[in-house]
Enzyme design. Structure first.
Site, mmCIF file in Angstrom:
data_model
loop_
_atom_site.group_PDB
_atom_site.id
_atom_site.type_symbol
_atom_site.label_atom_id
_atom_site.label_comp_id
_atom_site.label_asym_id
_atom_site.label_seq_id
_atom_site.Cartn_x
_atom_site.Cartn_y
_atom_site.Cartn_z
ATOM 1 N N LYS A 13 0.844 -1.215 0.000
ATOM 2 C CA LYS A 13 0.000 0.000 0.000
ATOM 3 C C LYS A 13 0.873 1.256 0.000
ATOM 4 C CE LYS A 13 -2.211 -1.110 3.824
ATOM 5 N NZ LYS A 13 -1.588 -2.417 4.153
ATOM 6 N N ARG A 88 -10.535 0.282 8.217
ATOM 7 C CA ARG A 88 -10.027 -1.063 8.462
ATOM 8 C C ARG A 88 -11.020 -1.934 9.213
ATOM 9 N NH1 ARG A 88 -4.079 0.135 8.513
ATOM 10 N NH2 ARG A 88 -3.051 -1.785 9.021
ATOM 11 N N ARG A 127 11.498 -5.321 5.627
ATOM 12 C CA ARG A 127 11.276 -3.912 5.278
ATOM 13 C C ARG A 127 12.235 -2.997 6.042
ATOM 14 N NH1 ARG A 127 5.412 -1.725 5.575
ATOM 15 N NH2 ARG A 127 5.476 -2.902 7.515
ATOM 16 N N ARG A 159 10.559 -0.783 11.574
ATOM 17 C CA ARG A 159 9.384 -0.454 12.395
ATOM 18 C C ARG A 159 9.281 -1.413 13.577
ATOM 19 N NH1 ARG A 159 4.310 0.227 8.385
ATOM 20 N NH2 ARG A 159 3.339 -1.041 9.996
ATOM 21 N N ARG A 170 -1.089 -9.141 13.013
ATOM 22 C CA ARG A 170 -1.641 -8.140 12.090
ATOM 23 C C ARG A 170 -2.395 -8.813 10.949
ATOM 24 N NH1 ARG A 170 3.819 -5.206 11.067
ATOM 25 N NH2 ARG A 170 2.732 -4.165 9.350
#
Ligand code: AP5
Ligand code: MG
Ligand code: ZN
Length: 214
Positions: A13, A88, A127, A159, A170
């Site tokens: 995203k 969400r 990431r 993160r 998640r």
């Protein structure tokens, strides 16, 4: 054009949003980024949100609805926005349906980025982020110099919620609470689904084909 981006954690995203914003001139609004900024600054919202985010759980709806209500009322989004990470949950989607008519706005397209779970864990754990907003992946989208941002040279970081255990939480939250929104918007005929596996630029090509139809 007003766009909602839907997709599981790690589906791309944020990566696609940057390219969409550049090409179509819409304002990129990431609720994850807004929350992380509040956590960094230690605001009351950040203090409350942090415990949910680090556990891989969704932050309570009432907090998110307030954030979005404020953000969409600002002048800079009048020419078009792209929501990355909101709505969400069903209550968040229903709140949007109340908020938007009052602002004279509507959702033009829900862009659904479809990626199988097996691919997502390695994407998220590899990431690397830069404070300038650029996102990398150690394997799939590495910077030219390891650990440094191509765009601004700053040190990259991970993160706090990008651990294997948290990603699993998640993903569970995504399937239980967010995935039903695809059906909710599909009934209005505004969902465009793009398979988000493969080369990042090729995926953007498919995204652009879908957006050019609007
Ligand atoms: P948020 O920040 O929105 O995280 P997320 O939805 O889990 O999504 P990510 O940002 O992890 O993934 P992405 O789809 O942006 O992927 P990216 O482009 O970076 O939310 C974080 C938390 O905040 C939530 O868990 C929740 O607690 C809270 N929150 C936020 N909004 C909320 C809401 N509305 N309600 C309640 N709580 C909320 O790509 C991932 C990696 O893959 C990168 O390394 C990238 O380089 C790489 N990559 C991208 N595309 C490809 C490709 N095609 N092939 C290979 N690698 C790729
Ligand atoms: Mg993101
Ligand atoms: Zn940077």
């Amino acid at each position: 054009m007003n766009i909602v981006l839907l997709g599981p954690p790690g589906s791309g995203k944020g990566t696609q949003a940057k390219m969409i914003a550049d090409k179509y001139g819409v304002v990129h609004i990431s609720t994850g980024d807004i929350l992380r900024e509040n956590v960094r600054n230690g605001t009351p919202l950040g203090v409350e949100a942090k415990k949910f985010m680090e556990a891989g759980k969704l932050v309570p709806d009432s907090l998110l609805i307030d954030i979005i209500k404020d953000r969409l009322a600002k002048d800079d989004v009048k020419g078009g926005w792209m929501l990355d990470g909101y709505p969400r949950t069903m209550p968040q989607a229903e709140a949007m349906d109340q908020i938007l008519p009052n602002l004279g706005q509507k959702i033009d397209v829900v862009l659904n980025i479809d990626v199988p779970d097996a691919e997502l864990v390695k994407r998220v754990t590899g990431r690397r982020m830069c404070k300038c907003g650029t996102t990398y992946h150690v394997q799939f989208n590495p910077p030219k110099v390891a650990g440094k941002c191509d765009a601004c040279g700053a040190d990259l970081y991970q993160r706090a919620d990008d651990t294997e255990e948290t990603v699993k939480e998640r993903l569970q939250a995504y399937h239980a609470q967010t995935q039903p929104l695809i059906d909710y918007y599909d009934k209005r005929g505004i969902v465009a689904t793009v398979v988000g596996v493969g080369d990042i630029k090729e995926i953007f090509g498919k995204v652009a084909v879908a957006l050019d139809k609007i």
